[in-house]
Motif scaffolding. Structure first.
Motif, PDB file in Angstrom:
ATOM      1  N   LEU A 285      33.639  39.099  46.113  1.00  0.00           N
ATOM      2  CA  LEU A 285      35.064  38.762  46.183  1.00  0.00           C
ATOM      3  C   LEU A 285      35.224  37.339  46.678  1.00  0.00           C
ATOM      4  O   LEU A 285      34.564  36.927  47.637  1.00  0.00           O
ATOM      5  CB  LEU A 285      35.791  39.739  47.111  1.00  0.00           C
ATOM      6  CG  LEU A 285      37.299  39.551  47.304  1.00  0.00           C
ATOM      7  CD1 LEU A 285      37.970  40.903  47.576  1.00  0.00           C
ATOM      8  CD2 LEU A 285      37.639  38.581  48.449  1.00  0.00           C
TER       9      LEU A 285
ATOM     10  N   VAL B  59      36.337  46.182  48.178  1.00  0.00           N
ATOM     11  CA  VAL B  59      37.089  45.141  47.475  1.00  0.00           C
ATOM     12  C   VAL B  59      38.574  45.490  47.450  1.00  0.00           C
ATOM     13  O   VAL B  59      39.442  44.643  47.716  1.00  0.00           O
ATOM     14  CB  VAL B  59      36.549  44.962  46.040  1.00  0.00           C
ATOM     15  CG1 VAL B  59      37.439  44.012  45.243  1.00  0.00           C
ATOM     16  CG2 VAL B  59      35.119  44.448  46.070  1.00  0.00           C
TER      17      VAL B  59
ATOM     18  N   ALA C 231      37.527  39.186  42.124  1.00  0.00           N
ATOM     19  CA  ALA C 231      36.257  39.845  42.438  1.00  0.00           C
ATOM     20  C   ALA C 231      35.557  40.231  41.145  1.00  0.00           C
ATOM     21  O   ALA C 231      36.201  40.569  40.145  1.00  0.00           O
ATOM     22  CB  ALA C 231      36.479  41.084  43.304  1.00  0.00           C
TER      23      ALA C 231
ATOM     24  N   TRP D 291      29.628  44.067  44.691  1.00  0.00           N
ATOM     25  CA  TRP D 291      30.807  43.311  44.263  1.00  0.00           C
ATOM     26  C   TRP D 291      30.887  42.023  45.064  1.00  0.00           C
ATOM     27  O   TRP D 291      30.577  41.999  46.257  1.00  0.00           O
ATOM     28  CB  TRP D 291      32.085  44.122  44.483  1.00  0.00           C
ATOM     29  CG  TRP D 291      32.327  45.180  43.444  1.00  0.00           C
ATOM     30  CD1 TRP D 291      31.763  46.424  43.375  1.00  0.00           C
ATOM     31  CD2 TRP D 291      33.209  45.073  42.326  1.00  0.00           C
ATOM     32  NE1 TRP D 291      32.237  47.096  42.282  1.00  0.00           N
ATOM     33  CE2 TRP D 291      33.135  46.297  41.618  1.00  0.00           C
ATOM     34  CE3 TRP D 291      34.065  44.075  41.849  1.00  0.00           C
ATOM     35  CZ2 TRP D 291      33.875  46.542  40.463  1.00  0.00           C
ATOM     36  CZ3 TRP D 291      34.805  44.310  40.708  1.00  0.00           C
ATOM     37  CH2 TRP D 291      34.706  45.536  40.017  1.00  0.00           C
TER      38      TRP D 291
END
Length: 370
Positions: free
Chosen positions: A51, A22, A61, A49
């Motif tokens: 984003l 990220v 994110a 994660w």
């Protein structure tokens, strides 16, 4: 294809975790920008994660909480965002450095309660979404949480056209690779919207874009197994063509070669290619759905079951092997054996659905000489 390849190459050689992914991509977006809104997931054994690019040089994110799954059709999906955490601690949220000023300058926060809903600020809610996107999210949430909410009828909490569908939910049970495959293969089974429903109303059949659609080309499910040593922890389940009719098989990552059955796809249609065989199965099974669907179900179960069995066998061999070079060879040997199994099962299913469709030819005729 070229843009995606460039993106992967500019990130994967520079990161060691999902969080670093990220940060790396976020830095590139802030420096170079992007011409469209998009989303990408980063995954390691500990974190996932998500984003989203929200225009120009700006991005947001969110870390997917450990006890939930997230649902993402083709629209921006994050429905809550902690701007304070994103700009300071970055524990569960991250964003471009000037996000607060960007939102304020352009009056993007539409909340009446003080929080930030990125879906309202940056996303779309047009008529096309209610045919193309929200129905798919609705079906997946309904599948993983059938009793948590009311999904059907006049008193439903959410409908296929709801704009406020949750981005993530805690499922009612643990989710398996097979569950994910089923969700990504959906054509609204068990609802009035299923285009294959024999007794459904023409007013509702096929009105929403299925998840398992004719234009599916490739499905990949990356499984990071925390109870397996890191060297062979990652498994990629792969399927080609329309998800409603294909089968997914597991392959070890961390290898230097791909079995020819998967790697040899060219523009020439060939039964020696998993991609083209999957395309042919899908086209023929669609045209003979009522008589071919049970062949597809058996095909999917057979490939998944044998895939698990082969993984279990080679996991044990890999655990016992002390030499790293030999472990690498074992992973590639396992992938070849899985590909051989996949080729046998696919060829068998192709023959069966071809037989079913041949019986439906318009020039079909039978005569008894008895």
């Amino acid at each position: 294809k070229g843009k995606k390849g460039t993106l992967v190459a500019s990130i994967k050689g520079y990161i060691h975790s999902a969080r670093e992914g990220v940060e790396r991509l976020g830095g590139l977006l802030e420096k170079y920008g992007t011409y469209e809104s998009n989303g990408i997931a980063f995954q390691d054994v500990d974190e996932i994660w998500w984003l989203e690019t929200v225009g120009g040089h700006h991005w947001i994110a969110r870390k997917v909480p450990d006890d939930v799954y997230a649902v993402m059709p083709n629209q921006l999906g994050l429905d809550r965002f902690d701007l304070g955490d994103a700009l300071a601690g970055r524990k569960n949220y991250m964003c471009s450095a000037d996000m607060k000023e960007f939102i304020g300058r352009n009056h993007l926060n539409l909340s009446l309660e003080g929080g930030l809903n990125p879906r309202d600020a940056f996303g779309s809610h047009d008529d096309a979404d209610h045919v193309y996107n929200t129905p798919r999210a609705w079906y997946m949430l309904r599948y993983f949480n059938p009793r948590t909410k009311v999904w059907d009828g006049p008193n439903a909490d959410f409908t296929p056209r709801s704009d406020d569908l949750p981005w993530c939910m805690a499922p009612e049970k643990k989710i398996t690779p097979e569950d994910v495959k089923y969700a990504l293969s959906s054509h609204y089974q068990g609802t009035p919207y299923d285009p294959y429903e024999g007794h459904g109303s023409p007013a509702t059949k096929g009105i929403f874009r299925p998840i398992g659609v004719n234009r599916n080309d490739f499905m990949a499910l990356i499984q990071m197994r925390p109870d397996v040593p890191g060297e062979f922890r990652a498994v990629e389940w792969i399927a080609f063509a329309s998800n409603a009719f294909n089968a997914m098989a597991p392959f070890y990552a961390n290898v230097s070669a791909t079995p020819d059955y998967l790697a040899n796809t060219t523009a020439e249609v060939s039964t020696g290619s998993f991609y083209w065989s999957s395309r042919m199965i899908a086209a023929m099974a669609d045209a003979s759905y009522s008589t071919s669907v049970f062949h597809i179900e058996r095909y999917q179960l057979a490939v998944e079951a044998q895939g698990h069995a082969l993984l279990n066998r080679y996991d044990e061999k890999l655990r016992r092997e002390a030499d790293g070079v030999k472990r690498a060879a074992l992973r590639e040997r396992a992938n070849r054996e899985i590909a051989d199994m996949l080729k046998r099962e696919t060829a068998d299913t192709l023959g069966k659905v071809l037989f079913e469709l041949s019986g439906r030819m318009k020039n079909a005729y039978s005569r008894s000489d008895a």
